[in-house]
Write a protein that holds these residues in place. Structure first.
Motif, PDB file in Angstrom:
ATOM      1  N   ALA A  48       0.806  -1.216  -0.069  1.00  0.00           N
ATOM      2  CA  ALA A  48      -0.107  -0.075  -0.030  1.00  0.00           C
ATOM      3  C   ALA A  48       0.974   1.344   0.056  1.00  0.00           C
ATOM      4  O   ALA A  48       0.508   2.180  -0.554  1.00  0.00           O
ATOM      5  N   ASP A  49       1.940   1.277   0.649  1.00  0.00           N
ATOM      6  CA  ASP A  49       2.897   2.679   0.917  1.00  0.00           C
ATOM      7  C   ASP A  49       3.605   2.786  -0.535  1.00  0.00           C
ATOM      8  O   ASP A  49       3.397   4.019  -1.177  1.00  0.00           O
ATOM      9  N   ALA A  50       3.902   1.657  -1.417  1.00  0.00           N
ATOM     10  CA  ALA A  50       4.431   2.001  -2.462  1.00  0.00           C
ATOM     11  C   ALA A  50       3.235   2.542  -3.596  1.00  0.00           C
ATOM     12  O   ALA A  50       3.714   3.395  -4.723  1.00  0.00           O
ATOM     13  N   LEU A  51       2.019   2.020  -3.661  1.00  0.00           N
ATOM     14  CA  LEU A  51       1.001   2.288  -4.327  1.00  0.00           C
ATOM     15  C   LEU A  51       0.580   4.021  -3.987  1.00  0.00           C
ATOM     16  O   LEU A  51       0.336   4.591  -4.899  1.00  0.00           O
ATOM     17  N   GLU A  52       0.481   4.270  -2.544  1.00  0.00           N
ATOM     18  CA  GLU A  52       0.303   5.543  -2.294  1.00  0.00           C
ATOM     19  C   GLU A  52       1.321   6.476  -2.944  1.00  0.00           C
ATOM     20  O   GLU A  52       0.932   7.598  -3.387  1.00  0.00           O
ATOM     21  N   ASP A  53       2.541   6.205  -2.604  1.00  0.00           N
ATOM     22  CA  ASP A  53       3.846   6.998  -3.189  1.00  0.00           C
ATOM     23  C   ASP A  53       3.390   7.309  -4.853  1.00  0.00           C
ATOM     24  O   ASP A  53       3.431   8.364  -5.053  1.00  0.00           O
ATOM     25  N   TRP A  54       3.180   6.342  -5.456  1.00  0.00           N
ATOM     26  CA  TRP A  54       3.033   6.348  -6.968  1.00  0.00           C
ATOM     27  C   TRP A  54       1.669   7.219  -7.317  1.00  0.00           C
ATOM     28  O   TRP A  54       1.877   8.120  -8.084  1.00  0.00           O
ATOM     29  N   LEU A  55       0.590   7.138  -6.589  1.00  0.00           N
ATOM     30  CA  LEU A  55      -0.371   7.917  -6.774  1.00  0.00           C
ATOM     31  C   LEU A  55      -0.205   9.377  -6.330  1.00  0.00           C
ATOM     32  O   LEU A  55      -0.761  10.388  -7.171  1.00  0.00           O
ATOM     33  N   GLU A  56       0.378   9.617  -5.344  1.00  0.00           N
ATOM     34  CA  GLU A  56       0.885  10.842  -5.007  1.00  0.00           C
ATOM     35  C   GLU A  56       1.763  11.635  -5.940  1.00  0.00           C
ATOM     36  O   GLU A  56       1.525  13.016  -6.291  1.00  0.00           O
ATOM     37  N   ARG A  57       2.510  10.953  -6.703  1.00  0.00           N
ATOM     38  CA  ARG A  57       3.319  11.386  -7.621  1.00  0.00           C
ATOM     39  C   ARG A  57       2.834  11.886  -8.954  1.00  0.00           C
ATOM     40  O   ARG A  57       2.819  12.865  -9.496  1.00  0.00           O
ATOM     41  N   GLU A  58       1.870  11.058  -9.126  1.00  0.00           N
ATOM     42  CA  GLU A  58       1.019  11.255 -10.270  1.00  0.00           C
ATOM     43  C   GLU A  58       0.182  12.236 -10.218  1.00  0.00           C
ATOM     44  O   GLU A  58      -0.145  13.256 -11.037  1.00  0.00           O
ATOM     45  N   LEU A  59      -0.351  12.598  -9.006  1.00  0.00           N
ATOM     46  CA  LEU A  59      -1.418  13.710  -8.664  1.00  0.00           C
ATOM     47  C   LEU A  59      -0.533  15.139  -8.802  1.00  0.00           C
ATOM     48  O   LEU A  59      -1.040  16.199  -9.084  1.00  0.00           O
ATOM     49  N   HIS A  60       0.869  15.102  -8.378  1.00  0.00           N
ATOM     50  CA  HIS A  60       1.651  16.097  -8.563  1.00  0.00           C
ATOM     51  C   HIS A  60       2.279  16.423  -9.575  1.00  0.00           C
ATOM     52  O   HIS A  60       2.553  17.476  -9.849  1.00  0.00           O
ATOM     53  N   LEU A  61       2.471  15.438 -10.356  1.00  0.00           N
ATOM     54  CA  LEU A  61       3.387  15.466 -11.946  1.00  0.00           C
ATOM     55  C   LEU A  61       2.742  14.710 -12.960  1.00  0.00           C
ATOM     56  O   LEU A  61       3.323  15.427 -14.143  1.00  0.00           O
ATOM     57  N   GLY A  62       1.675  13.861 -12.819  1.00  0.00           N
ATOM     58  CA  GLY A  62       1.617  13.068 -13.722  1.00  0.00           C
ATOM     59  C   GLY A  62       0.619  13.434 -14.856  1.00  0.00           C
ATOM     60  O   GLY A  62      -0.056  14.567 -14.752  1.00  0.00           O
ATOM     61  N   ALA A  63       0.100  12.590 -15.738  1.00  0.00           N
ATOM     62  CA  ALA A  63      -0.688  12.818 -16.716  1.00  0.00           C
ATOM     63  C   ALA A  63      -2.303  13.162 -16.319  1.00  0.00           C
ATOM     64  O   ALA A  63      -3.032  13.573 -17.002  1.00  0.00           O
ATOM     65  N   ILE A  64      -2.506  12.534 -15.027  1.00  0.00           N
ATOM     66  CA  ILE A  64      -3.849  13.058 -14.294  1.00  0.00           C
ATOM     67  C   ILE A  64      -4.199  14.289 -14.268  1.00  0.00           C
ATOM     68  O   ILE A  64      -5.285  14.816 -14.533  1.00  0.00           O
ATOM     69  N   ARG A  65      -3.007  15.181 -14.061  1.00  0.00           N
ATOM     70  CA  ARG A  65      -3.180  16.503 -14.040  1.00  0.00           C
ATOM     71  C   ARG A  65      -3.713  17.132 -15.407  1.00  0.00           C
ATOM     72  O   ARG A  65      -4.478  18.243 -15.353  1.00  0.00           O
ATOM     73  N   LEU A  66      -3.062  16.765 -16.330  1.00  0.00           N
ATOM     74  CA  LEU A  66      -3.549  17.280 -17.843  1.00  0.00           C
ATOM     75  C   LEU A  66      -4.897  16.762 -17.864  1.00  0.00           C
ATOM     76  O   LEU A  66      -5.644  17.631 -18.731  1.00  0.00           O
ATOM     77  N   GLU A  67      -5.087  15.639 -17.771  1.00  0.00           N
ATOM     78  CA  GLU A  67      -6.849  15.208 -18.115  1.00  0.00           C
ATOM     79  C   GLU A  67      -7.756  16.152 -17.194  1.00  0.00           C
ATOM     80  O   GLU A  67      -8.688  16.514 -17.825  1.00  0.00           O
ATOM     81  N   ALA A  68      -7.439  16.053 -16.022  1.00  0.00           N
ATOM     82  CA  ALA A  68      -8.274  17.048 -15.059  1.00  0.00           C
ATOM     83  C   ALA A  68      -8.129  18.288 -15.493  1.00  0.00           C
ATOM     84  O   ALA A  68      -9.356  19.207 -15.546  1.00  0.00           O
ATOM     85  N   ALA A  69      -7.062  19.067 -16.111  1.00  0.00           N
ATOM     86  CA  ALA A  69      -7.249  20.420 -16.411  1.00  0.00           C
ATOM     87  C   ALA A  69      -7.855  20.598 -17.658  1.00  0.00           C
ATOM     88  O   ALA A  69      -8.642  21.473 -17.782  1.00  0.00           O
ATOM     89  N   VAL A  70      -8.022  19.655 -18.581  1.00  0.00           N
ATOM     90  CA  VAL A  70      -8.709  19.784 -19.936  1.00  0.00           C
ATOM     91  C   VAL A  70     -10.206  19.478 -19.541  1.00  0.00           C
ATOM     92  O   VAL A  70     -10.959  20.150 -20.101  1.00  0.00           O
TER      93      VAL A  70
END
Length: 232
Positions: A48-70
């Motif tokens: 769970a810790d590794a998954l949490e870290d991955w998802l936090e980084r995606e929210l901070h830097l990843g493609a989900i930000r582009l999707e959400a912004a569009v």
């Protein structure tokens, strides 16, 4: 597509938002892992810790930000009643998808959501058509949310929370994690989701960028896995 209720009746905005962001919405989100299946199979994410870290980084830097912004731009375009930029942002998001699997996911979910929206509120068909075909999921989500006159920030939070819920569901199935651990992880992500929403709402068009090369590599490798439970 307005949901405005007759005078003297209750406002159902929250119910519309819950319906739009529900995991039960028949758009096929559950069938996609967005590269997580590759990362779990290769033992990059093992708890769970590794998954949490991955998802936090995606929210901070990843493609989900582009999707959400569009998605926000689709929402604002519909709110303003000017559909001239819808096709531009739809094409922009398609071009920003780094792999065929991720692009097909966005198109398939967008098509399913568009068909559902027309079935629920036929008047939205013209607006969705203005975005072009195929329509990305984020664009359709923003258009529908604006048509239902939902609060912009609430829509964005729901969009991000829905994405995180689906990703955690992948971890629950594949790592595997217990259901309670999955829910605890979702709660721990709320500060990151809230921060990401604030940042996304403030992004100018020229600031739209991501550093999601890890997701792109995981997605590209997914089609070569020996066995797959998910479509991406």
């Amino acid at each position: 597509m307005s949901h405005t209720a007759p005078e003297g009746t209750r406002d159902f905005s929250l119910l519309y938002l819950l319906q739009l962001a529900s995991p039960a919405l028949p758009v096929g989100a559950y069938s996609y892992s967005e590269g997580l299946e590759t990362l779990i199979e290769r033992q990059t994410l093992t708890n769970a810790d590794a998954l949490e870290d991955w998802l936090e980084r995606e929210l901070h830097l990843g493609a989900i930000r582009l999707e959400a912004a569009v998605m926000v731009r689709g929402y604002r375009t519909e709110t303003a009643g000017d559909h001239s930029s819808l096709a531009y942002w739809n094409q922009w998001l398609s071009a920003a998808k780094e792999t065929e699997e991720l692009r097909n996911q966005s198109w398939q979910m967008g098509r399913a959501l568009s068909q559902l929206a027309v079935a629920l509120h036929p008047t939205v068909d013209a607006t969705l058509s203005a975005s072009g075909t195929p329509c990305n999921f984020a664009i359709a989500f923003g258009i529908i949310a604006a048509g239902w006159q939902l609060d912009e920030r609430s829509v964005l939070l729901a969009y991000l929370q829905s994405w995180a819920t689906n990703a955690i569901g992948v971890g629950v199935k594949l790592i595997p994690l217990g259901q309670t651990i999955g829910q605890q992880l979702l709660v721990r992500l709320y500060p990151a989701i809230d921060t990401a929403a604030t940042e996304i709402l403030a992004l100018e068009d020229d600031d739209l960028a991501s550093c999601g090369w890890g997701l792109a590599l995981a997605s590209m490798a997914h089609e070569t896995l020996y066995s797959r439970l998910f479509r991406s």
